[in-house]
Enzyme design. Sequence first.
Site, PDB file in Angstrom:
ATOM      1  N   LYS A 157       0.877  -1.171   0.000  1.00  0.00           N
ATOM      2  CA  LYS A 157       0.000   0.000   0.000  1.00  0.00           C
ATOM      3  C   LYS A 157       0.918   1.226   0.000  1.00  0.00           C
ATOM      4  CE  LYS A 157      -4.228   1.571   2.319  1.00  0.00           C
ATOM      5  NZ  LYS A 157      -5.083   1.723   1.157  1.00  0.00           N
TER       6      LYS A 157
HETATM    7  N1  PPE Z   1      -8.106  -1.391  -2.882  1.00  0.00           N
HETATM    8  C1  PPE Z   1      -7.486  -0.205  -2.827  1.00  0.00           C
HETATM    9  C2  PPE Z   1      -6.795   0.306  -4.038  1.00  0.00           C
HETATM   10  C3  PPE Z   1      -7.519   0.524  -1.635  1.00  0.00           C
HETATM   11  O1  PPE Z   1      -6.895   1.697  -1.579  1.00  0.00           O
HETATM   12  C4  PPE Z   1      -8.209   0.005  -0.522  1.00  0.00           C
HETATM   13  C5  PPE Z   1      -8.276   0.781   0.763  1.00  0.00           C
HETATM   14  C6  PPE Z   1      -8.840  -1.250  -0.628  1.00  0.00           C
HETATM   15  C7  PPE Z   1      -8.748  -1.924  -1.828  1.00  0.00           C
HETATM   16  C8  PPE Z   1      -9.533  -1.903   0.541  1.00  0.00           C
HETATM   17  O2  PPE Z   1      -8.609  -2.321   1.502  1.00  0.00           O
HETATM   18  P1  PPE Z   1      -8.956  -2.429   3.056  1.00  0.00           P
HETATM   19  O3  PPE Z   1      -9.082  -1.039   3.575  1.00  0.00           O
HETATM   20  O4  PPE Z   1      -7.795  -3.155   3.630  1.00  0.00           O
HETATM   21  O5  PPE Z   1     -10.226  -3.190   3.188  1.00  0.00           O
HETATM   22  N2  PPE Z   1      -8.238   2.185   0.618  1.00  0.00           N
HETATM   23  C9  PPE Z   1      -7.917   3.032   1.733  1.00  0.00           C
HETATM   24  C10 PPE Z   1      -7.606   4.448   1.312  1.00  0.00           C
HETATM   25  C11 PPE Z   1      -8.742   5.272   0.860  1.00  0.00           C
HETATM   26  C12 PPE Z   1      -8.350   6.717   0.667  1.00  0.00           C
HETATM   27  O6  PPE Z   1      -9.066   7.416  -0.069  1.00  0.00           O
HETATM   28  O7  PPE Z   1      -7.363   7.180   1.254  1.00  0.00           O
HETATM   29  C13 PPE Z   1      -8.992   2.958   2.810  1.00  0.00           C
HETATM   30  O8  PPE Z   1     -10.112   2.528   2.553  1.00  0.00           O
HETATM   31  O9  PPE Z   1      -8.683   3.333   3.934  1.00  0.00           O
END
Ligand code: PPE
Length: 298
Positions: A157
């Site tokens: 990430k």
């Molecule tokens: N895909 C991506 C590309 C992504 O950024 C997130 C989280 C997810 C899937 C879901 O992952 P999880 O949070 O582990 O369930 N995105 C983060 C950032 C958003 C932002 O705008 O900043 C979040 O949801 O915190």
Amino acid sequence: MKKSDKIWMDGKFINWDDAKVHVLTHALHYGSSIFEGIRCYNTNKGPAVFRLEEHVKRFFESCKIYRMELSYAEKEIKEAILNTIRINRLKNCYIRPLAFRGYGEMGLNPLNSPVYVMIAAWEWGRYLGEDALEKGIRVKTSSWNRMAPNTFPFLAKAGGNYLNSQLAKMEAVLDGYDEAVMLDIDGYVAEGSGENIFLIKDRVLYTPPVYSAILKGITRDFVIKTAREMRYSVREERIPREMLYTVDEIFLVGTAAEITPIKEIDHYPLKENKITKKIQDKFFKVIEECDPKYLTPV
Ligand code: PPE
């Protein structure tokens, strides 16, 4: 955004307005940062963090991929996260830990730049709009693909990855949609700009596999486990784009987005969200009850 009082910066709490960096910070020029997004909820047993363990673990794994050595152990970061919530007296909040290459040396070799860590927490409401969780959102398939394997590691990430997400998000918003759905380089469904995706057809859930250029989401993992406990079958498999137009339900999941139904994709309406709602209800029930399997009390 809504300000809080204090931000944790490398072991010290400093005032929100004083949490600044030098303009020659490596991460500003080259995207060399790693972050997490975590939520704390005001449960029946008081404020508690959803899947703290898993988020901190992914944070360290992302850092490892980029050879970013932190001066803290996982346990110390977990404690610092809890302390950041406590000191700001927050109940419902979003938490953003960030590790980044700082000021010291310019150029593409990051190894000599110092690594800093910060943790901020603030109140962040509905990510995709007030009505999103209830009524669903409108999305479009992006003309931008997710990164190819062996280019930008999607399991990390990393800040730089989000330039790709920003292109997709801007395109969607400028075209009047709430969010973008991105395809991988082979044209299979990958994920939203900041969310994982699930499709439902004839009571079976489908979600793209890790090799479809997705972030291995922690909410995604919760949904897979929970849906199986609810006796739905869940398949992690490649999804052709056109399947988006023939399924019964589609929803996005993520820390910020929580569990958000999609009501229209590329102008194809989705008439249902029955199963999505059941999973969404279960998600909020687990949180409300502060299920110790998933929540860490502050
Ligand atoms: N895909 C991506 C590309 C992504 O950024 C997130 C989280 C997810 C899937 C879901 O992952 P999880 O949070 O582990 O369930 N995105 C983060 C950032 C958003 C932002 O705008 O900043 C979040 O949801 O915190």
